[in-house]
Design an enzyme around this catalytic site. Structure first.
Site, PDB file in Angstrom:
ATOM      1  N   TYR A   1      30.750 -24.898  10.641  1.00 15.68           N
ATOM      2  CA  TYR A   1      29.984 -25.869   9.863  1.00 15.68           C
ATOM      3  C   TYR A   1      28.666 -26.188  10.546  1.00 15.68           C
ATOM      4  CZ  TYR A   1      31.338 -29.721  13.040  1.00 15.68           C
ATOM      5  OH  TYR A   1      31.501 -30.535  14.132  1.00 15.68           O
TER       6      TYR A   1
ATOM      7  N   ARG B   1      21.603 -21.781  14.761  1.00 21.38           N
ATOM      8  CA  ARG B   1      22.949 -22.087  15.265  1.00 21.38           C
ATOM      9  C   ARG B   1      24.018 -21.658  14.262  1.00 21.38           C
ATOM     10  NH1 ARG B   1      24.054 -28.116  17.167  1.00 21.38           N
ATOM     11  NH2 ARG B   1      24.176 -28.470  14.928  1.00 21.38           N
TER      12      ARG B   1
ATOM     13  N   ARG C   1      49.276 -15.457   3.987  1.00 21.52           N
ATOM     14  CA  ARG C   1      48.928 -16.114   5.239  1.00 21.52           C
ATOM     15  C   ARG C   1      49.224 -15.167   6.395  1.00 21.52           C
ATOM     16  NH1 ARG C   1      51.297 -18.810   9.390  1.00 21.52           N
ATOM     17  NH2 ARG C   1      49.983 -20.347  10.429  1.00 21.52           N
TER      18      ARG C   1
ATOM     19  N   HIS D   1      47.503 -14.241  10.375  1.00 17.25           N
ATOM     20  CA  HIS D   1      46.466 -14.664  11.334  1.00 17.25           C
ATOM     21  C   HIS D   1      45.286 -13.687  11.364  1.00 17.25           C
ATOM     22  CE1 HIS D   1      49.669 -17.304  12.546  1.00 17.25           C
ATOM     23  NE2 HIS D   1      48.915 -17.880  13.457  1.00 17.25           N
TER      24      HIS D   1
ATOM     25  N   LYS E   1      30.173 -23.909  16.391  1.00 19.94           N
ATOM     26  CA  LYS E   1      30.427 -25.143  15.631  1.00 19.94           C
ATOM     27  C   LYS E   1      31.565 -24.885  14.647  1.00 19.94           C
ATOM     28  CE  LYS E   1      27.630 -29.045  13.973  1.00 19.94           C
ATOM     29  NZ  LYS E   1      28.260 -30.057  14.801  1.00 19.94           N
TER      30      LYS E   1
ATOM     31  N   GLU F   1      30.402 -32.881  27.446  1.00 20.28           N
ATOM     32  CA  GLU F   1      29.680 -33.533  26.341  1.00 20.28           C
ATOM     33  C   GLU F   1      30.580 -34.609  25.756  1.00 20.28           C
ATOM     34  OE1 GLU F   1      28.964 -30.756  23.091  1.00 20.28           O
ATOM     35  OE2 GLU F   1      30.897 -29.788  23.410  1.00 20.28           O
TER      36      GLU F   1
ATOM     37  N   LEU G   1      28.402 -27.645  22.826  1.00 14.87           N
ATOM     38  CA  LEU G   1      27.665 -27.240  21.633  1.00 14.87           C
ATOM     39  C   LEU G   1      26.170 -27.395  21.944  1.00 14.87           C
ATOM     40  CD1 LEU G   1      28.186 -26.541  18.540  1.00 14.87           C
ATOM     41  CD2 LEU G   1      27.280 -28.825  18.155  1.00 14.87           C
TER      42      LEU G   1
END
Ligand code: PDD
Length: 283
Positions: A36, A55, A102, A104, A147, A179, A203
């Site tokens: 995101y 980014r 489903r 992985h 992110k 951070e 980040l």
């Protein structure tokens, strides 16, 4: 307008939030398999758009999801969500997409899911008097530069801080601060503004980058260097930076009052520079 009717963007369409639906087989839902961005917008113009796109591109390539659009197309998609009269931020999420089972491992033929919405920036409560922070062990993984929507560790750490009356968790790895749970950290130590260097433990915040540029342009001595928790506890100032909270002064870390318990003079100067820069950015 009630929140459920606010316009959002989902997979090529603008629609009311209440009609924006994603399959339960989306890998974002099943695995947190997505990335995101959070991009501030002042007076309807996206702040440091190119840097946020850079980014985004790095995050996508790190998780091997093809970028569905180029930068001009992203700008075209996001702009209609903005209000020219408000300070807002775009939340943009891209997941690997929907698969019929489903597993992985990556599915073979899958189209990324793209979702974007816009929210108002709410000023941080108590900014002028500063906030409290809690130091906690950094229990995250080794791709903190990505992110990723996979934020369980960050969420648990922030919640731990909130439950102790703190605005943010400050994460500590092997005795050194990395951070915040959703922010970068700065400290003023012996008159020098210090922030941990870029790497896979943090980040690369866009607000962090702007603060460093403003320090450079205004002759505020700064350095990108490691900060031990011991050094942080006796710092003259501590700040946290992010797109949604901007630059927040920390006046108490755990049980220690920082300096005189008030936001420091370098924060005041930097915050003024940042506010002025925001105003001038799009003039
Ligand atoms: N988070 N570090 C982490 C772990 C973050 O989640 C964020 C921002 C930052 C600051 O980055 P920037 O200055 O580019 O916002 C640093 C956003 C705001 C969020 O998750 O909502």
């Amino acid at each position: 307008m009630p929140l459920e009717y606010k316009t959002v963007y989902l997979n090529g369409q603008y629609l009311p939030l209440c009609d924006a639906k994603v399959s339960v087989m989306d890998r974002g839902f099943l695995f947190g398999d997505g990335i995101y961005e959070v991009i501030p917008s002042y007076s309807g113009k996206l702040f440091h758009f190119q840097e946020h796109m850079r980014r985004l591109e790095n995050s996508l390539s790190s998780i091997r999801v093809p970028n569905p659009y180029d930068r001009a197309q992203w700008l075209e998609i996001l702009t209609p969500l903005l209000d020219a009269n408000l300070d807002q931020y775009i939340y943009l999420q891209i997941t690997r997409g929907v698969s019929d089972k489903r597993d992985h491992a990556f599915p073979e033929h899958v189209t990324p899911t793209v979702f974007a919405m816009c929210s108002n920036i709410v000023p941080v409560a108590g900014l002028e008097s500063g906030v409290k922070a809690l130091s906690v062990d950094d229990s995250r993984w080794e791709l903190c530069n990505v992110k990723a929507t996979t934020l369980l560790a960050n969420i648990l750490l922030r919640q731990q801080a909130v439950e102790q009356g703190c605005a943010e968790a400050i994460l500590v790895k092997d005795g050194y601060v990395t951070e915040g749970a959703a922010s970068n950290i700065f400290a003023v130590i012996d008159g020098i503004l210090i922030t941990p260097p870029i790497g896979n433990e943090i980040l690369p915040g866009i607000t962090r980058e702007v603060v460093l540029e403003l320090a450079e342009q205004n002759n505020i001595p700064y350095s990108e260097d490691i900060i031990s928790l011991d050094a942080l506890q006796t710092a003259e100032e501590i700040w946290l930076t992010s797109s949604t909270r901007e630059i927040v002064p920390v006046v108490q870390l755990d049980d220690e009052i920082i300096a005189n318990g008030k936001p420091g003079p370098i924060w005041r100067a930097m915050n003024q520079l940042f506010q002025a820069y925001k105003q001038s950015y799009h003039e």
